[in-house]
Write an enzyme that holds these catalytic residues in place. Structure first.
Site, PDB file in Angstrom:
ATOM      1  N   ASP A  92     -14.574   3.061 -10.162  1.00  0.00           N
ATOM      2  CA  ASP A  92     -13.141   2.894 -10.396  1.00  0.00           C
ATOM      3  C   ASP A  92     -12.852   1.413 -10.639  1.00  0.00           C
ATOM      4  OD1 ASP A  92     -10.472   3.208 -10.668  1.00  0.00           O
ATOM      5  OD2 ASP A  92     -10.105   4.034  -8.669  1.00  0.00           O
ATOM      6  N   HIS A 201      -6.504   7.644  -3.186  1.00  0.00           N
ATOM      7  CA  HIS A 201      -5.373   6.963  -3.821  1.00  0.00           C
ATOM      8  C   HIS A 201      -4.046   7.487  -3.265  1.00  0.00           C
ATOM      9  CE1 HIS A 201      -8.266   6.063  -7.343  1.00  0.00           C
ATOM     10  NE2 HIS A 201      -8.360   5.176  -6.373  1.00  0.00           N
ATOM     11  N   LEU A 203       0.534   6.552  -2.769  1.00  0.00           N
ATOM     12  CA  LEU A 203       1.715   5.697  -2.751  1.00  0.00           C
ATOM     13  C   LEU A 203       2.304   5.848  -1.353  1.00  0.00           C
ATOM     14  CD1 LEU A 203       4.530   5.174  -5.299  1.00  0.00           C
ATOM     15  CD2 LEU A 203       5.105   5.809  -2.959  1.00  0.00           C
ATOM     16  N   GLU A 204       2.579   4.725  -0.733  1.00  0.00           N
ATOM     17  CA  GLU A 204       3.018   4.750   0.669  1.00  0.00           C
ATOM     18  C   GLU A 204       4.308   3.954   0.827  1.00  0.00           C
ATOM     19  OE1 GLU A 204      -0.150   3.931   3.674  1.00  0.00           O
ATOM     20  OE2 GLU A 204       1.096   2.203   4.154  1.00  0.00           O
ATOM     21  N   HIS A 232      -1.900   2.414  -4.281  1.00  0.00           N
ATOM     22  CA  HIS A 232      -3.357   2.270  -4.381  1.00  0.00           C
ATOM     23  C   HIS A 232      -3.856   3.205  -5.477  1.00  0.00           C
ATOM     24  CE1 HIS A 232      -7.572   3.120  -2.513  1.00  0.00           C
ATOM     25  NE2 HIS A 232      -7.638   2.116  -3.367  1.00  0.00           N
ATOM     26  N   PRO A 375      -4.837  -1.850   2.731  1.00  0.00           N
ATOM     27  CA  PRO A 375      -4.337  -0.567   3.221  1.00  0.00           C
ATOM     28  C   PRO A 375      -5.186  -0.028   4.366  1.00  0.00           C
ATOM     29  CG  PRO A 375      -5.401  -0.316   1.071  1.00  0.00           C
ATOM     30  CD  PRO A 375      -5.486  -1.767   1.431  1.00  0.00           C
ATOM     31  N   GLY A 376      -4.521   0.659   5.271  1.00  0.00           N
ATOM     32  CA  GLY A 376      -5.244   1.316   6.358  1.00  0.00           C
ATOM     33  C   GLY A 376      -5.326   2.800   6.061  1.00  0.00           C
ATOM     34  N   HIS A 401     -11.238  -5.115   2.129  1.00  0.00           N
ATOM     35  CA  HIS A 401     -10.323  -4.385   1.228  1.00  0.00           C
ATOM     36  C   HIS A 401      -9.653  -3.177   1.879  1.00  0.00           C
ATOM     37  CE1 HIS A 401     -13.027  -1.005   0.762  1.00  0.00           C
ATOM     38  NE2 HIS A 401     -12.381  -0.518  -0.269  1.00  0.00           N
TER      39      HIS A 401
END
Lengths: 478, 139
Positions: A92, A201, A203-204, A232, A375-376, A401
């Site tokens: 990716d 992946h 969206l948060e 993400h 991100p977690g 990351h």
């Protein structure tokens, strides 16, 4: 495997066998104890064998097994006579994260979270084969996307010129060669701009729930309780096919160039070879596609927020904090043994974290240092960090990351059997919208390490420092 | 029917072990296994065919190419196969025939996405009990 403790949070794998440099792993004692038998450490050794590697084969604390290169690996390779490795970037290409701010406070929208989640889920295609976020593009137009990156998004109304300064590399690698991308890669990607995809992946929507560095937070516009959006995603099928194409091409050249590969997935060719140059052009094209993808997702998210909450753009105040890539190879200047060198820095599951004053940072951010987005998992928290000067000396300006998996996908599915994860997360005040229950199980919070431990290691090592923590309250998954 | 593949425990992605009585059968079983992992077999008709040839100097390259080409038939063209036939045209050249139909989400049950076929720990070989392969898919 021999591991020598260099500092509290730094361990060295001494050079042996075919290794050209030692390996170095950033980790706590507990992390190292868990890693000792992990094949990811053998992958750190394998990367250390690549021609032209300088300094160390590095691993961040979120290291885990990858194809060829470990995820969480950094390799800096002499641009003059070293190699480029598609496996060192990953499938990716330019998978990455972007953070957006709003003028909203969580308390303002408490009653509307479900409606907001529904609107975001409807607006942003997610999941397997997701497509159709924007009208389908012709091949000629798609070639402009991969050539111009965010420039294309600005020209087509999906971005503003102000966004450009808040994206790593300004959202465009000028070395992109649209003709180095295969027809299959274009076919896989042509309807996928503006889509999240599947797997990890997301969206948060979150809120700033802790601030560690008030001055830095203020400089980035972060306030307690503020609603944020973290995205993400990456280059979707286009990047994936590009990696696959060049693993094949470059893998077949190894013998010709006298490169011994401990793992075919580590396929590498001299950077200056025709195959290496073609891959670099194609990789840059896929990276540009990924920046446009995240930009369009952000554009769709802004519209969904406005519709769901009946706000105008000024009331919403959507603004980009930063966009980072964590799967990429880029040419950078670093000092090695007192000498300035041009290096091809491979970061696979690692984030650039340039310190204050670095000329690659936009003037607005230069005094501060580069924002880094970590991100977690969907149940706990994510972090905003800042790169420190020490990173330039120790990690080629790189940090971690993400959290890193602790359960395999199978183990996670087994652990999720008989449980209602949506309900469990709802009790934790996190609303989930997902296209697949299987993906949800694979991505459950317990499948990941606690990302707080990961960012703490990098802070203790002086590489990056925490600025703020974001607590999710609505998550869109593929 | 004896199980022709099994899933292996794997940290991040999806790994399988495939078995075949002959070399050609090993390739055919690998193709069928990949299809089973993506879409439930039930309901996939046998009304269309896709043929392609693959050539490579060794079996690892050949296995990767055979599977990657089929995967793109699904990802790009939406073709899903129920059955795979493999004919050895020569040692390094295979003719692949996939029998199936267009994938239709209203009739077919999608199981999981496979994004790619990796070279990582890719193995094919002949043992005492026949042919065997190990394949890791990126998911």
């Amino acid at each position: 495997m021999e591991l020598r403790r260099i500092q509290d949070y730094l361990w060295e794998i001494p050079r042996h066998g075919e290794m050209r440099v030692p390996g170095r792993v950033y980790a706590s004692k507990q992390m190292i104890d868990e890693l000792r038998e992990d094949p990811a450490l053998n992958q750190v050794e394998n990367v250390a064998c690549l021609p032209g590697i300088v300094g160390y084969s590095l691993a961040m604390p979120d290291i885990h097994w990858g194809y060829g290169f470990p995820i969480g690996g950094v390799a800096a390779i002499d641009a003059a006579d070293g190699v480029i490795s598609p496996g060192g970037v990953g499938y990716d290409i330019n998978c990455g994260v972007r953070l957006l701010l709003t003028k909203l406070k969580r308390a303002d929208i408490e009653q509307h979270v479900d409606r907001l989640a529904d609107a975001l889920f409807a607006a942003i295609p997610a999941g397997v084969g997701s497509h159709g976020a924007i009208p389908s593009l012709s091949l000629a137009e798609l070639k402009k996307v991969v050539r111009d990156g965010i420039g294309w998004a600005v020209a087509n109304g999906y971005a503003t010129p102000a966004d450009v300064e808040h994206i790593e590399e300004g959202g465009c690698l000028a070395s992109a060669d649209p003709d180095a991308v295969s027809a299959q890669a274009y076919q896989r990607g042509h309807r996928q701009l503006g889509t999240l995809g599947s797997g990890n992946h997301f969206l948060e929507c979150g809120e700033v729930d802790e601030i560690y560095q008030p001055k830095d937070a203020k400089a980035l516009g972060l306030e307690m309780g503020q609603v944020t959006v973290l995205i993400h995603s990456g280059s979707r099928g286009l990047g994936h096919q590009t990696c696959d194409d060049y693993l094949k091409v470059i893998g077949r050249t190894a013998e010709r160039y006298g490169i011994k590969l401990p793992d075919r997935q580590l396929a590498a060719a001299p950077t200056k070879s025709p195959e290496g140059q073609a891959y670099l052009g194609a990789m840059a094209a896929a990276a540009n596609f990924a920046w446009c993808n995240r930009q369009i997702i952000a554009h769709l998210a802004e519209r969904a927020f406005m519709e769901a909450l009946s706000l105008n753009p000024n009331e919403l105040g959507f603004s980009l904090v930063y966009d980072v890539c964590h799967n990429i190879a880029k040419f950078e200047e670093h000092v090695v043994d007192g000498k300035k060198m041009r290096l091809c820095v491979h970061r696979k599951g690692a984030t650039r974290a340039f310190g204050p004053g670095h000329p690659a940072l936009a003037p607005k951010l230069r005094a501060l240092g580069q924002p880094v987005l970590i991100p977690g998992d969907m149940g706990r928290y994510s972090f905003v960090l800042i790169g420190l000067e020490h990173a330039m000396r120790e990690t080629f300006g790189s940090t971690c990351h993400g959290a890193g998996r602790v359960l395999s996908r199978h183990q996670a599915k087994r652990a999720a059997r008989g449980r209602d994860l949506v309900e469990e997360l709802a009790r934790a005040k996190v609303v989930i919208r997902a296209t697949s229950r299987a993906t949800l199980a694979e991505e459950m919070p317990a499948a990941y390490k606690d990302v707080a431990n990961v960012v703490e290691v990098m802070e203790a090592a002086g590489v990056s420092r925490r600025v703020a923590r974001l607590k999710p309250f609505a998550v869109i998954k593929g | 029917m004896k199980k022709f593949y099994r899933e292996l425990e794997h940290a991040g992605d999806l790994a399988i072990e495939v078995f075949g009585g002959t070399r050609a059968e090993l390739f055919a079983h690998a193709l069928t296994a990949m299809a089973r992992l993506m879409v439930e077999e039930k309901g996939i008709g046998n009304v269309a065919r896709q043929e392609y040839e693959c050539a490579a100097a060794d079996d690892l390259d050949l296995m990767h190419d055979v599977l990657a080409r089929a995967l793109n038939l699904f990802l790009i063209d939406g073709f899903m196969w129920r059955e795979a036939k493999v004919e050895e045209k020569s040692r390094d050249r295979l003719l692949i025939t996939l029998c199936g139909e267009q994938y239709d989400p209203s009739r077919h049950r999608f199981l999981r996405e496979i994004k790619g076929v990796t070279f990582h720990r890719l193995f094919t070989g002949r043992g005492r009990d026949g042919w065997r392969a190990e394949i890791i898919f990126d998911v």
